[in-house]
Design an enzyme around this catalytic site. Structure first.
Site, short mmCIF file in Angstrom:
data_model
loop_
_atom_site.label_atom_id
_atom_site.label_comp_id
_atom_site.label_asym_id
_atom_site.label_seq_id
_atom_site.Cartn_x
_atom_site.Cartn_y
_atom_site.Cartn_z
N VAL A 16 3.23 1.16 -2.89
CA VAL A 16 3.25 0.99 -1.42
C VAL A 16 4.05 -0.26 -1.03
O VAL A 16 4.85 -0.23 -0.08
CB VAL A 16 1.81 0.92 -0.86
CG1 VAL A 16 1.85 0.75 0.65
CG2 VAL A 16 1.02 2.16 -1.24
N GLU A 131 -4.41 -0.12 9.26
CA GLU A 131 -4.06 1.28 9.58
C GLU A 131 -3.82 2.10 8.32
O GLU A 131 -4.19 3.28 8.24
CB GLU A 131 -2.80 1.29 10.48
CG GLU A 131 -2.40 2.65 10.97
CD GLU A 131 -3.45 3.33 11.82
OE1 GLU A 131 -3.67 2.91 12.95
OE2 GLU A 131 -4.10 4.29 11.33
N VAL A 134 -6.72 4.15 5.84
CA VAL A 134 -7.34 5.47 6.05
C VAL A 134 -6.26 6.50 6.40
O VAL A 134 -5.52 6.33 7.37
CB VAL A 134 -8.40 5.43 7.18
CG1 VAL A 134 -9.05 6.80 7.34
CG2 VAL A 134 -9.45 4.37 6.90
N ASP A 203 -12.85 7.54 -3.12
CA ASP A 203 -11.79 7.10 -2.20
C ASP A 203 -12.00 7.69 -0.80
O ASP A 203 -11.93 6.97 0.21
CB ASP A 203 -10.42 7.52 -2.78
CG ASP A 203 -9.28 7.17 -1.86
OD1 ASP A 203 -8.83 6.01 -1.87
OD2 ASP A 203 -8.83 8.06 -1.10
N LYS A 207 -12.95 5.71 2.81
CA LYS A 207 -12.23 5.89 4.08
C LYS A 207 -13.18 6.36 5.18
O LYS A 207 -13.10 5.91 6.33
CB LYS A 207 -11.10 6.89 3.88
CG LYS A 207 -10.00 6.36 2.96
CD LYS A 207 -9.09 7.49 2.52
CE LYS A 207 -7.97 6.99 1.63
NZ LYS A 207 -7.27 8.09 0.95
P1 NAP Z 1 0.18 -0.23 -7.40
O1 NAP Z 1 1.38 0.64 -7.47
O2 NAP Z 1 -0.73 -0.33 -8.59
O3 NAP Z 1 0.71 -1.71 -7.04
C1 NAP Z 1 -0.09 -2.86 -7.14
C2 NAP Z 1 0.84 -4.09 -7.05
O4 NAP Z 1 0.02 -5.24 -7.01
C3 NAP Z 1 1.78 -4.25 -8.24
O5 NAP Z 1 3.02 -4.73 -7.81
C4 NAP Z 1 1.08 -5.31 -9.11
O6 NAP Z 1 1.99 -6.09 -9.86
C5 NAP Z 1 0.44 -6.15 -8.03
N1 NAP Z 1 -0.77 -6.83 -8.51
C6 NAP Z 1 -1.91 -6.29 -8.93
N2 NAP Z 1 -2.79 -7.24 -9.29
C7 NAP Z 1 -2.16 -8.43 -9.09
C8 NAP Z 1 -2.54 -9.78 -9.29
N3 NAP Z 1 -3.73 -10.11 -9.76
N4 NAP Z 1 -1.64 -10.74 -8.97
C9 NAP Z 1 -0.42 -10.42 -8.49
N5 NAP Z 1 0.00 -9.14 -8.26
C10 NAP Z 1 -0.88 -8.17 -8.58
O7 NAP Z 1 -0.74 0.17 -6.17
P2 NAP Z 1 -0.33 1.02 -4.86
O8 NAP Z 1 -0.41 2.47 -5.14
O9 NAP Z 1 0.90 0.44 -4.27
O10 NAP Z 1 -1.59 0.70 -3.92
C11 NAP Z 1 -1.71 -0.54 -3.27
C12 NAP Z 1 -2.86 -0.47 -2.27
O11 NAP Z 1 -2.57 0.53 -1.31
C13 NAP Z 1 -4.22 -0.08 -2.87
O12 NAP Z 1 -5.24 -0.76 -2.19
C14 NAP Z 1 -4.32 1.41 -2.57
O13 NAP Z 1 -5.66 1.86 -2.50
C15 NAP Z 1 -3.66 1.45 -1.22
N6 NAP Z 1 -3.11 2.74 -0.80
C16 NAP Z 1 -2.32 3.44 -1.64
C17 NAP Z 1 -1.77 4.65 -1.22
C18 NAP Z 1 -0.89 5.48 -2.11
O14 NAP Z 1 -0.50 6.57 -1.68
N7 NAP Z 1 -0.59 5.02 -3.31
C19 NAP Z 1 -2.05 5.10 0.07
C20 NAP Z 1 -2.87 4.34 0.92
C21 NAP Z 1 -3.39 3.17 0.46
P3 NAP Z 1 2.91 -5.44 -11.03
O15 NAP Z 1 3.86 -4.52 -10.31
O16 NAP Z 1 3.59 -6.60 -11.64
O17 NAP Z 1 1.97 -4.71 -11.91
N1 HSE Z 2 -5.17 7.82 -3.54
C1 HSE Z 2 -5.19 7.99 -2.14
C2 HSE Z 2 -5.13 9.48 -1.81
C3 HSE Z 2 -4.03 7.28 -1.53
O1 HSE Z 2 -4.78 10.26 -2.69
O2 HSE Z 2 -5.44 9.84 -0.68
C4 HSE Z 2 -4.08 7.26 -0.02
O3 HSE Z 2 -5.12 6.45 0.42
#
Ligand code: NAP
Ligand code: HSE
Length: 437
Positions: A16, A131, A134, A203, A207
């Site tokens: 993200v 925003e 959820v 999850d 939400k």
């Molecule tokens: P992700 O791909 O695992 O990215 C996490 C990032 O945070 C990575 O860049 C990681 O660094 C960094 N990080 C983790 N722990 C850290 C620490 N202790 N110190 C410094 N950096 C750290 O996760 P994501 O899918 O982008 O999700 C991020 C958030 O958005 C989560 O809360 C998730 O629930 C939410 N979200 C995700 C989606 C979706 O569709 N994926 C949708 C809605 C909400 P490295 O890159 O170096 O490992």
């Molecule tokens: N893992 C979550 C999903 C990302 O699949 O809906 C969006 O919050």
């Protein structure tokens, strides 16, 4: 006179975070026009500096020194996209205490520790925007918090997890296996870092907890209500549901019933002609019922890099303009005591789909229906597929028995299930799913 640029730090440049950086770096003029000022990425924090990144940032922006970002007085807004509870909770509290407004997509953190975080924001006069926490790109927090603010929400029915909706759609429409579809959802960036949270319903429950907090002013965590996922579901359930004219969806529901809240997240059979049954892939959908406006529905991409980043970008723009600060101060997030109690699970009522495994011999059907009848459970449909005839008359075959019930309480059903367990002719596996009205 033009305002100086808003300087932000992106804490977490994964799936993200990269999407957010892309929007800001690829559309600076659009962002400037809509914010009334430009937005600059001053820092982007990661764990591993050696990982390749899919976005081009100015030299010196990428860092693994979180502390220096927290204490950088030039960072006005921090975008927390690291995910998880720890150390995200401590980081967010430190960012607020250091005087930064925070944008986050972290539903796990807000559902479990939202009260502490919102209280901390209030103490330091800061704003938290969420925003993206959820339903990904669907502007549901703005809808509930602002656009429907003249209503008391009476009920919400929603598909809030893109990963599970993608898996169920792939299994139904393309005959994929559960494992194949989950692997694809992970590759496509829909799943959480730990996909167990997606498939076991946590999850979606987090939400729903956030929506319930906004809509009903009560703190509810996933531990407070019935939560089950799609991880136990079998392809055969999807097929029987289809034969009966239903689709299975991971349905999140909260409804005001007699002044109390009935709340659940569970795989649910929905009639194929209902709007939620037609939501496929990573899409989410939310049906809201407001006491003034009546029913309102939203749908869109609920997971994935750019849909989620779209919601984060909107929050950054709202902070840049100063609109988010005004809205946040008025959100219903800090009530000492919830005005609504939760209906205990055993009292909640629903129709149910049962898939039992029974011995194919005389009187078994009567035994099963007898148990259900004794608990006041009325049957709506019953299917027992024919087992192939075998020559050995003494060999007892096991067959599935599919039952759809009329409305009954979860307590009556649980009592009937305990009695069914005592019948010699009833075996594992058994599947019990709710059926939506
Ligand atoms: P992700 O791909 O695992 O990215 C996490 C990032 O945070 C990575 O860049 C990681 O660094 C960094 N990080 C983790 N722990 C850290 C620490 N202790 N110190 C410094 N950096 C750290 O996760 P994501 O899918 O982008 O999700 C991020 C958030 O958005 C989560 O809360 C998730 O629930 C939410 N979200 C995700 C989606 C979706 O569709 N994926 C949708 C809605 C909400 P490295 O890159 O170096 O490992
Ligand atoms: N893992 C979550 C999903 C990302 O699949 O809906 C969006 O919050």
């Amino acid at each position: 006179m033009a305002l100086p640029p808003l300087q932000i730090a992106i804490v977490g440049l994964g799936n993200v975070g990269t999407g957010v950086a892309k929007i800001l770096t690829e559309h600076p003029e659009r962002i400037r026009q809509r914010s009334g000022r430009s937005v600059e990425i001053r820092r982007a924090v990661v764990r591993d500096l050696s990982k390749p990144r899919d976005v081009k940032l100015n030299p010196g922006v990428l860092t693994n020194d979180l502390e220096s970002v927290i204490h950088d007085p030039n960072v006005q807004v921090a975008v927390e996209l690291m995910g998880g509870i720890h150390p995200a909770r401590e980081v967010m509290l430190a960012l607020l205490a250091a005087g930064k407004d925070v944008v986050t997509a972290n539903k796990a953190l807000l559902c479990e520790h939202g009260d502490e975080i919102f209280e901390c924001a209030k103490k330091y006069g800061r704003t938290v925007c969420f925003e993206a926490a959820v339903a990904g790109g669907i502007p549901i927090i703005a809808a509930v918090g602002q656009s429907m603010a003249g209503n008391q929400i009476l009920g919400i029915q929603a598909i809030l997890n893109g990963t599970t909706n993608y898996i169920l759609s792939e299994m139904l429409l393309r005959g994929q296996s559960y494992e194949e579809a989950l692997g694809q959802a992970q590759e496509l960036g829909y799943a959480e870092a730990d996909p167990t949270l997606d498939v076991n319903g946590t999850d979606a429950a987090q939400k729903l907890g956030i929506l319930a907090q906004l809509s009903f002013g009560c703190k509810v965590t996933a531990a407070d209500f019935h939560v089950s996922g799609i991880d136990k579901l079998e392809r055969t359930d999807i097929q029987y549901a289809k034969e009966l004219g239903y689709t299975i969806k991971l349905l999140a529901r909260v409804h005001l019933v007699g002044g109390r809240l009935e709340m659940s997240v569970r795989p649910t059979l929905i009639r194929v002609d209902r709007p939620l049954a037609q939501i496929h892939g990573p899409f989410n959908a939310i049906l809201l019922d407001g006491d003034v406006v009546g029913p309102v529905s939203y749908s869109g991409r609920g997971a994935g890099q750019l849909p989620t980043a779209s919601a984060v970008a909107a929050d950054i723009i709202d902070l840049a303009i100063g609109r988010a600060q005004l809205t946040f101060a008025c959100l219903d997030l800090w009530r000492e005591k919830s005005p609504f109690e939760l209906v205990p699970l055993h009292e909640a009522t629903s129709r149910y789909f049962l898939r039992l495994t029974v011995e194919d011999r005389p009187n078994v059907l009567a035994e099963v229906t007898g148990v259900l009848g004794r608990h006041g459970i009325s049957l709506a449909t019953l299917i027992q597929p024919e087992a192939p005839e075998v020559d050995d008359a003494s060999a007892v075959q096991r067959v599935p028995l599919i039952i759809m019930t009329h409305r009954t309480s979860a307590g009556s059903l649980a009592a009937a299930e305990r009695e069914l367990d005592q019948l010699a002719a009833v075996h594992s596996p058994r599947m019990v799913l709710a059926v939506a009205d």
